[in-house]
Every structure is written in C-alpha cells, then in structure tokens.
Design a protein around this motif. Structure first.
Motif, PDB file in Angstrom:
ATOM      1  N   THR A 288     -24.784  56.491  61.547  1.00 25.67           N
ATOM      2  CA  THR A 288     -25.894  56.280  62.472  1.00 25.67           C
ATOM      3  C   THR A 288     -26.254  54.799  62.567  1.00 25.67           C
ATOM      4  O   THR A 288     -26.464  54.265  63.666  1.00 25.67           O
ATOM      5  N   VAL A 289     -26.307  54.123  61.427  1.00 23.34           N
ATOM      6  CA  VAL A 289     -26.587  52.685  61.421  1.00 23.34           C
ATOM      7  C   VAL A 289     -25.486  51.927  62.161  1.00 23.34           C
ATOM      8  O   VAL A 289     -25.753  50.994  62.926  1.00 23.34           O
ATOM      9  N   LEU A 290     -24.244  52.344  61.959  1.00 24.28           N
ATOM     10  CA  LEU A 290     -23.121  51.699  62.632  1.00 24.28           C
ATOM     11  C   LEU A 290     -23.241  51.833  64.149  1.00 24.28           C
ATOM     12  O   LEU A 290     -22.975  50.880  64.896  1.00 24.28           O
ATOM     13  N   LEU A 291     -23.663  52.994  64.616  1.00 27.30           N
ATOM     14  CA  LEU A 291     -23.818  53.209  66.062  1.00 27.30           C
ATOM     15  C   LEU A 291     -24.899  52.305  66.636  1.00 27.30           C
ATOM     16  O   LEU A 291     -24.684  51.613  67.646  1.00 27.30           O
ATOM     17  N   VAL A 292     -26.059  52.289  65.995  1.00 28.25           N
ATOM     18  CA  VAL A 292     -27.161  51.461  66.486  1.00 28.25           C
ATOM     19  C   VAL A 292     -26.780  49.983  66.450  1.00 28.25           C
ATOM     20  O   VAL A 292     -27.063  49.223  67.389  1.00 28.25           O
ATOM     21  N   ALA A 293     -26.128  49.555  65.364  1.00 29.09           N
ATOM     22  CA  ALA A 293     -25.695  48.165  65.258  1.00 29.09           C
ATOM     23  C   ALA A 293     -24.709  47.820  66.365  1.00 29.09           C
ATOM     24  O   ALA A 293     -24.761  46.731  66.957  1.00 29.09           O
ATOM     25  N   GLY A 294     -23.796  48.750  66.669  1.00 28.04           N
ATOM     26  CA  GLY A 294     -22.838  48.509  67.744  1.00 28.04           C
ATOM     27  C   GLY A 294     -23.521  48.344  69.084  1.00 28.04           C
ATOM     28  O   GLY A 294     -23.203  47.416  69.856  1.00 28.04           O
ATOM     29  N   PHE A 295     -24.468  49.238  69.382  1.00 33.85           N
ATOM     30  CA  PHE A 295     -25.223  49.111  70.635  1.00 33.85           C
ATOM     31  C   PHE A 295     -25.923  47.750  70.708  1.00 33.85           C
ATOM     32  O   PHE A 295     -25.885  47.063  71.734  1.00 33.85           O
ATOM     33  N   ALA A 296     -26.598  47.374  69.610  1.00 33.28           N
ATOM     34  CA  ALA A 296     -27.406  46.154  69.605  1.00 33.28           C
ATOM     35  C   ALA A 296     -26.546  44.901  69.701  1.00 33.28           C
ATOM     36  O   ALA A 296     -26.842  43.986  70.489  1.00 33.28           O
ATOM     37  N   VAL A 297     -25.466  44.839  68.918  1.00 36.48           N
ATOM     38  CA  VAL A 297     -24.614  43.644  68.931  1.00 36.48           C
ATOM     39  C   VAL A 297     -23.942  43.475  70.290  1.00 36.48           C
ATOM     40  O   VAL A 297     -23.857  42.354  70.828  1.00 36.48           O
ATOM     41  N   LEU A 398     -33.064  58.265  66.775  1.00 38.36           N
ATOM     42  CA  LEU A 398     -31.902  58.987  66.249  1.00 38.36           C
ATOM     43  C   LEU A 398     -31.955  59.262  64.745  1.00 38.36           C
ATOM     44  O   LEU A 398     -31.622  60.375  64.319  1.00 38.36           O
ATOM     45  N   PRO A 399     -32.329  58.305  63.889  1.00 37.38           N
ATOM     46  CA  PRO A 399     -32.302  58.578  62.437  1.00 37.38           C
ATOM     47  C   PRO A 399     -33.120  59.818  62.088  1.00 37.38           C
ATOM     48  O   PRO A 399     -34.202  60.060  62.615  1.00 37.38           O
ATOM     49  N   GLY A 400     -32.578  60.610  61.179  1.00 35.36           N
ATOM     50  CA  GLY A 400     -33.244  61.833  60.776  1.00 35.36           C
ATOM     51  C   GLY A 400     -32.855  63.039  61.600  1.00 35.36           C
ATOM     52  O   GLY A 400     -33.135  64.180  61.215  1.00 35.36           O
ATOM     53  N   ARG A 401     -32.217  62.804  62.764  1.00 32.61           N
ATOM     54  CA  ARG A 401     -31.798  63.922  63.611  1.00 32.61           C
ATOM     55  C   ARG A 401     -30.325  64.262  63.434  1.00 32.61           C
ATOM     56  O   ARG A 401     -29.830  65.187  64.049  1.00 32.61           O
ATOM     57  N   THR A 402     -29.616  63.480  62.670  1.00 29.17           N
ATOM     58  CA  THR A 402     -28.182  63.720  62.464  1.00 29.17           C
ATOM     59  C   THR A 402     -27.932  64.203  61.048  1.00 29.17           C
ATOM     60  O   THR A 402     -28.638  63.824  60.109  1.00 29.17           O
ATOM     61  N   ARG A 403     -26.915  65.000  60.905  1.00 30.76           N
ATOM     62  CA  ARG A 403     -26.470  65.408  59.582  1.00 30.76           C
ATOM     63  C   ARG A 403     -25.383  64.447  59.146  1.00 30.76           C
ATOM     64  O   ARG A 403     -24.216  64.801  59.025  1.00 30.76           O
ATOM     65  N   ASP A 404     -25.764  63.198  58.965  1.00 31.50           N
ATOM     66  CA  ASP A 404     -24.816  62.132  58.634  1.00 31.50           C
ATOM     67  C   ASP A 404     -24.797  61.951  57.134  1.00 31.50           C
ATOM     68  O   ASP A 404     -25.687  61.326  56.565  1.00 31.50           O
TER      69      ASP A 404
END
Length: 408
Positions: A288-297, A398-404
């Motif tokens: 999840t962090v990787l996805l958000v970081a990708g969007f932001a970068v 998104l955080p907390g909504r995924t079973r990551d």
C-alpha cells in the motif's frame, strides 16, 4: 500453488519454470509489438502523408480496445487462461501476417490493427490473472517487477531493432518478424500448466452478465474502488507528459532534437531502474505504501518539471518520475492479485486497465487543450498538482482497507 521464497527475480525465475516461460513470452511479443509499431507509423506517414492518419493508427491501437475491457476480462475469467492467451497470440500473429502480405489501404489497415489490439486487450487480464497461479503469495511483488522489467525493456529495445532491421527487411519483413514473435510467445505459453479460473460456487451466467459483475465488484469493494479511482486520476492528470515534454523542450528550453529525445527517454530509464530495484526489494515495504509513493513520485516529478530551468534538470526529474511509475505498476498489480478472488481477477484487471486507457485518452485531449491555452510549464505544474492531490486522497483513504500482510 507453489509458495517458495526467493531472494530476487533471478532466483525466482530459475526456480519457477511457469513464470520463466510467461515472462519470456511477454518479452518476445512486447519487443515485436514495439518493432512493428515503428514500422507501421513510418509506413502510414509515407503512404498517407497526413499526421492525422498516424494519430488514427495510435488511437485504434491504444485507446479503442479499452472499450472492450469489461468483456475482455470476462473472457479471462470464463475459460482456461492458458488457452485464452494462446488464442490471443495466434490472432495477433494472423493479423500481422495479413498486414505484411497485403500492406492494405488505411481503412482496412486500421481494421486489422484494431483486431490485433482487441486480442491484446483480452490477453492482458488473462496474463495478469495467471501470475498468482504460478507463484506463491510472498513472491507476487518480485514476479510483477520481473515481468515489468522485461516487458518495458523489450518496448525500449523495439525502436532500436526497427532502426537496425528496416533497411534490410523493409516494412513487410519487420511485420513478419512481429508475427513470428507472437508464434513463439504462443509456443512458450502452451508449455504452461492449465490455468482454469476458480469459479467454484458461481452460478452459470452469460458473458455480458459476467462483464457487469466485474464492474460491480470493483465498485462494491472500497479498497479496489480507491485503487481504481486513484490510478485513473493520476493517469488523467499526467498522461499528457510526453506531448508536453516536446513543447517544453522546443518552445521554452530551446533544446536540440537530441536533447528532447533524452528528455523523453528519461522516464523510460527511470522505469527500468525502478523495476530493477523492485525485483530485489519490493517485499521490504508495504505494498500500500509502495502504491501511494508511486502515485506521489510520478505526479511530483511532473509538477517540478514545470519549474525546471534546464534540460539536465528535466531529464533528472523525469528519471525519478519513472521510479514512481514502476512502483505504482508493481504495487497495483500485487494488491489486486491479493484482494480479488481468482474467479474475478480477469474482470477486475480488464476493467482497471481499460479505465486507465480511457483516462489516458482524456489526458491526451484535455492536456492538449491546456497546452495550447497556458503553455508547457504551467501545464506540467497543474497536471502534477492534480496528480499529487489524487495521491494524497489515496494516502488518506486506502490504508486499513487492504489485507496487505506485513513483510516477513
């Protein structure tokens, strides 16, 4: 399903024949695609003499197939995915053979290109949905990164191959090489195990009902809805960057053709570097962090490009932006593969990437109008800012909504 761990992509590919064959098949056909695209663009430009004809070729090849995305995903969930992929490769090869043999007039050429593109649209969700059946859950990030590195590297190599082969083979010969690449890909895929979708407990339905169910499933699951809306928003904001880079280099930085080419190549270099990093270290961070970081970068890279004062700065920023694009690709594929039941994976992937294709078309049109109205620097700033806002919205919701699962 195998559940082995791997220290990196090479170890995973060495130990997993199925993933190795799928990856090799994708590399072969992606290289052929990039090769034939250059040949077809040159052919259409030379025979029609109109830029609109080249634009129509790109539109039919890239955007029109997105309309068929819900049905494409439903096909991947309805039949054995290995057979679906083989059939798609054979259809694409046949279309290329027909084009190579006749070099038809533009209307018929566009029809054949459309047939090939629709078959490719069906292939994509089937191939993405096949990955969890070939590797264990802990290796999904590594497998997706390896596939991304191979296919994007092949796409980058395609124009270079075209430059080397066109003087000797001409347009028909290059198209035949692409047709052969689809044949080889089909042969490699035929050696995969059977990949039937898991439809246990699902009531028999029609194809269109399956397609509607896929759309409804994405909307009914908060995590998938956020991923899809966030991805589409980021693409709609930033998709105009290639056109804007040409205008920025020409009108604002007064760069040479070679310098503009390097600016355009920056994101590709960063993309490959990002995949190379992820094949070794993707499991070290939350997906999840990787996805958000990708969007932001990827968004911030465009925002800062609008403020750049030199070609070298633009190249550096676009290279960093490529790292973000690789991260969002690997993370989104992995999250979908973990969150979605096997019997719905094809439909979710088909709808997601179909919507992304439509978002790219919106960006081309809206971004083009914005470029004409305010110029390249402000277009980059506005586009990057919009993508950053979308990234922040995903980070909050998104955080907390995924079973990551936490990496172990």
């Amino acid at each position: 399903m195998p559940d082995r761990s791997a220290s990196g992509a090479w170890a995973l590919l060495r130990g997993n024949a199925g993933l190795r064959r799928l990856t090799t098949a994708r590399i072969v056909s992606f290289a052929g695609d990039a090769l034939s695209l250059v040949a077809l663009m040159l052919h259409v430009a030379a025979t029609s003499g109109q830029a609109i004809a080249v634009a129509a070729l790109l539109l039919v090849g890239d955007v029109v197939p997105a309309v068929f995305a819900p049905v494409a995903g439903a096909l991947a969930d309805r039949f054995d995915r290995r057979r679906v992929m083989i059939g798609c490769e054979l259809v694409q090869g046949a279309a290329l053979l027909a084009i190579a043999a006749t070099l038809p007039p533009l209307p018929l050429l566009l029809v054949l290109v459309g047939v090939r593109a629709v078959a490719g649209q069906v292939f994509q969700p089937a191939s993405r949905a096949a990955v969890p059946a070939l590797v264990g859950p802990r290796d999904l990030e590594t497998a997706n990164a390896a596939l991304g590195f191979g296919t994007n590297g092949a796409e980058a190599l395609g124009p270079l191959l075209a430059a080397a082969l066109l003087p000797f083979l001409g347009v028909p010969g290059v198209l035949l090489v692409d047709a052969a690449s689809f044949g080889l890909s089909a042969l490699l895929i035929s050696r995969l195990p059977a990949l039937p979708p898991d439809r246990a407990g699902a009531a028999p339905t029609g194809l269109l009902a399956d397609a509607r169910a896929g759309l409804g499933y994405i909307w009914s699951r908060p995590a998938l809805r956020i991923i899809a809306l966030g991805f589409c928003a980021v693409v709609a904001a930033n998709g105009v960057d290639d056109v804007a880079l040409v205008v920025l280099g020409t009108d604002d930085l007064h760069a040479s053709d070679s310098a503009i080419a390097l600016m355009l190549a920056g994101v590709g270099v960063g993309l490959l570097a990002g995949y190379a990093l992820l094949v070794r270290g993707a499991r070290a961070a939350s997906t999840t962090v990787l996805l958000v970081a990708g969007f932001a970068v990827s968004s911030l890279g465009n925002l800062l490009t609008g403020l750049a004062w030199a070609v070298a700065v633009v190249i550096a920023l676009q290279t960093v932006r490529g790292l973000g694009v690789a991260a969002m690709d690997v993370a989104s594929n992995t999250l979908v593969q973990r969150l979605v039941p096997d019997g719905l994976l094809g439909r979710v992937f088909g709808n997601l990437y179909g919507a992304i294709g439509v978002s790219a078309a919106v960006s081309y049109i809206g971004g083009g109008l914005l470029l004409d109205a305010v110029g390249a620097p402000l277009t980059f700033v506005l586009a990057g800012a919009a993508g950053t806002v979308a990234s922040a919205a995903v980070a909050v919701t998104l955080p907390g909504r995924t079973r990551d699962p936490a990496p172990s």
